[in-house]
Design an enzyme around this catalytic site. Structure first.
Site, short mmCIF file in Angstrom:
data_model
loop_
_atom_site.label_atom_id
_atom_site.label_comp_id
_atom_site.label_asym_id
_atom_site.label_seq_id
_atom_site.Cartn_x
_atom_site.Cartn_y
_atom_site.Cartn_z
N SER A 1 0.74 -1.35 -0.06
CA SER A 1 -0.17 0.01 0.03
C SER A 1 0.80 1.35 0.00
O SER A 1 0.42 2.46 -0.55
CB SER A 1 -0.80 0.13 1.05
OG SER A 1 -0.29 0.02 2.24
N HIS B 1 -4.93 -3.43 -3.00
CA HIS B 1 -4.53 -2.34 -4.22
C HIS B 1 -4.38 -3.01 -5.57
O HIS B 1 -4.06 -2.61 -6.66
CB HIS B 1 -3.14 -1.57 -3.88
CG HIS B 1 -3.52 -0.67 -2.51
ND1 HIS B 1 -4.18 0.43 -2.54
CD2 HIS B 1 -3.26 -1.04 -0.98
CE1 HIS B 1 -4.22 0.77 -1.14
NE2 HIS B 1 -3.66 0.05 -0.48
N LYS C 1 -11.31 1.03 -2.62
CA LYS C 1 -10.23 1.57 -3.40
C LYS C 1 -10.80 1.51 -4.98
O LYS C 1 -11.54 2.29 -5.12
CB LYS C 1 -9.03 0.80 -2.95
CG LYS C 1 -8.62 1.23 -1.65
CD LYS C 1 -7.55 0.62 -0.89
CE LYS C 1 -7.53 1.34 0.75
NZ LYS C 1 -6.83 0.27 1.35
#
Ligand SMILES: *Cc1c(COP(=O)(O)O)cnc(C)c1O
Length: 400
Positions: free
Chosen positions: A179, A207, A238
């Site tokens: 991250s 991610h 995200k």
């Protein structure tokens, strides 16, 4: 008491570690306004620009109209609306798994997952750069927490060798895309090491989803690794543009978590509108590979631009929408962030304890929502900065 906290805050301020909130007044794509001023944001994790898409908004509004807002209870009591079941089905199919379970956040998914799977007598073996939620989950689990050097297979083998006869079960925990560093874990080698020592691998792909892989399914797809070899978790907050965490895997794993994971059982279900928005986000990711192509062309443009700035050393290892530039001390990162801010760019400094001491940084994130001119204006700003800031360590340190 008051003095105690004031002292502590003073200490943080002197160390350059004091944190404050900026008040976002409005947002339109990658533009945000704070205190009446407009900024170009390079710090959101909304990598595909879905948070403001009509599909997500409409899905949420329709669901609110149909079911209201709050869910009113935990899912196991009377909070399990159809939006949940639909989302979990789509998630499982997208990740190539039999089943999935949605938690309120990724943080809570990690707490629930690690505390349910691992217990006293087990060892949880974490990459040294693992996210705070994984460390907190590991601490709560009562298993022994061991660390290996970041993405270092030799060190992972060393820890496994030490641990193999001492603990009941071994769990390796890594992120797919890290991250704060943006690099991709060497997953095939991690799995190989795990197989050799009978350790299961838990992958946090917060991610990776929507960013990596042919269809955007994430890090396992990027490597062509069957999801069955892993225990997968991730977040909907995200690239999906919504909110919520999830675990995906076998039906037995999901059944077990539903029965045991305390961060799933003892908390109110997300509003169903949030799940409907997540489902819409996943659908957009699946149906619009163009979004991902645009993201990657922006990533390449930014990296190439940064690489041409002689004084600025950008790592080759960042291979995602996250591109960090290490400043060193917290004060240097803060200073650089302030100066970008003055020029209209929002890139907050990332400081300890989020990153190790001496590794404070600017963490640039790219989105499909940026246009080429946005990227170019950032590169230009960085170019004009470099002579001024060469007195700071930022332009002389290599990324690790
Ligand atoms: C953001 C993040 C989480 C937490 O997800 P939330 O949905 O924001 O709670 C977990 N793990 C990693 C690696 C993350 O970056």
């Amino acid at each position: 008491m008051k003095e105690l906290f004031a002292d502590e805050c003073g200490k943080l301020k002197r160390q350059g570690l004091f944190r404050e909130l900026s008040n976002l007044e409005s947002r339109s794509g990658t533009r945000v306004s704070i205190d009446g001023k407009e900024f170009l944001s390079f710090c959101s994790n909304d990598y595909l620009g879905l948070a403001e898409s009509d599909a997500l908004k409409q899905a949420a509004i329709q669901t609110i109209n149909e079911y209201g807002f709050g869910s009113g209870s935990a899912r196991l009591i009377c909070g399990n609306f159809p939006a949940y079941t639909r989302l979990e089905k789509r998630l499982a199919a997208f990740k190539g798994c039999r089943a999935s379970l949605v938690f309120s956040t990724g943080y809570m998914a990690n707490l629930g997952l690690l505390t349910t799977l691992a217990g006293k007598g087990d060892a949880l073996i974490l990459d040294r750069l693992c996210h705070a939620s994984l460390i907190d989950g590991a601490s709560l689990s009562r298993a022994t927490l061991l660390r290996y050097k970041h993405s270092d297979i030799a060190d992972l083998n060393r820890v496994l060798e030490l641990a193999k006869s001492k603990y009941r079960r071994l769990w390796i925990v890594t992120e797919g895309v890290f991250s704060m560093d943006g690099d991709i874990a060497p997953l095939p080698e991690i799995l190989e090491a795990g197989d050799r020592y009978g350790a299961r691998v838990i992958l946090d792909d917060a991610h990776g989803l929507g960013v990596l892989g042919e269809t955007g399914a994430g890090t396992p797809e990027f490597y062509g690794i069957s999801p069955e070899r892993l225990i997968l978790m991730g977040t909907l907050s995200k690239a999906v543009g919504s909110l919520g965490g999830y675990v995906a895997g076998s039906q037995a794993l999901i059944d077990y978590l539903r029965n045991k994971a305390r961060s799933f059982i003892y908390t109110t279900a997300l509003p169903p509108a949030v799940c409907a928005a997540s489902e819409a986000g996943l659908k957009l990711i699946e149906e619009n590979p163009d979004l991902r192509n645009r993201l990657w062309s922006n990533i390449e443009r930014l990296k190439q631009g940064f690489n041409k700035i002689e004084e600025l050393t950008v790592t080759d290892s960042a291979n995602s929408a996250i591109i960090p530039v290490i400043a060193g001390e917290a004060a240097a990162a803060l200073d650089f962030s302030h100066r970008l801010y003055e020029r209209g760019f929002l890139v907050p400094a990332i400081r300890p304890p989020t990153v190790p001491q001496g590794k404070s940084r600017l963490r640039f994130t790219v989105s499909a929502g940026h246009c080429q001119a946005d990227i170019d204006s950032l590169i230009k700003a960085m170019q004009t900065f470099s002579p001024v800031s060469s007195e700071h360590s930022m332009f002389r340190q290599n990324l690790t």
